[in-house]
Enzyme design. Structure first.
Site, PDB file in Angstrom:
ATOM      1  N   CYS A  98       0.836  -1.203   0.000  1.00  0.00           N
ATOM      2  CA  CYS A  98       0.000   0.000   0.000  1.00  0.00           C
ATOM      3  C   CYS A  98       0.874   1.257   0.000  1.00  0.00           C
ATOM      4  CB  CYS A  98      -0.905  -0.042   1.232  1.00  0.00           C
ATOM      5  SG  CYS A  98      -1.751   1.497   1.614  1.00  0.00           S
ATOM      6  N   CYS A 121       0.114   3.800   2.728  1.00  0.00           N
ATOM      7  CA  CYS A 121       0.556   3.268   4.028  1.00  0.00           C
ATOM      8  C   CYS A 121       2.042   3.544   4.224  1.00  0.00           C
ATOM      9  CB  CYS A 121       0.321   1.760   4.113  1.00  0.00           C
ATOM     10  SG  CYS A 121      -1.406   1.246   4.018  1.00  0.00           S
TER      11      CYS A 121
END
Length: 146
Positions: A69, A72
């Site tokens: 991600c 993230c």
């Protein structure tokens, strides 16, 4: 008389009793003698997640994330900075949802990054999306004051 709090060690995951007044005095674990607060997010797994979220008397902010991600990974330095600002009043931790999907599943994490603030094993609040350090700190403090 000051109140004794249960603080879970980020190194050996032993539950320690620490006087509330001593939180800011860099307390060490009674078992492994490592610092109870490192100023850095703690990586959780299936075993340590329950210990920290259920046993800790201080709030635990968990960042549900995954290595693939982009947002993230982009938020990781801000989350680390927020840990330095919020400890010892709040423990910041990260849970890799790809490595530990069975831990994340009961919380119905639909998108990542999602941060969930726990207190006494209960979810207090959650927020999704990448945030800067100041926004993370502001959000946590707003939840705590409400």
């Amino acid at each position: 008389m000051t109140e004794a709090l249960h603080i879970v060690c980020p190194h050996c995951h032993t539950t320690n009793r620490v006087q509330q007044a001593q939180l800011g005095s860099a307390p060490d674990c009674g078992s492994c003698h490592q610092p109870l607060f490192t100023g850095a997010p703690l990586a959780l797994d299936a075993t340590s997640f329950g210990k920290h979220v259920q046993r800790s008397h201080i709030p635990v902010l968990v960042d549900f994330w995954a290595p693939w991600c982009g947002p993230c990974r982009q938020m990781a330095p801000a989350f680390a900075q927020a840990a330095r600002e919020l400890e010892p009043g709040v423990r910041l931790a990260k849970l890799d949802t790809e490595a530990h999907p069975q831990v994340a599943a009961p919380y119905g994490i639909r998108s990542i990054p999602t941060m969930v603030l726990f207190q006494g094993g209960r979810e207090l609040s959650r927020i999704s999306g990448a945030m800067g350090a100041a926004d993370i700190v502001r959000w946590v403090r707003s939840v705590q004051s409400s």
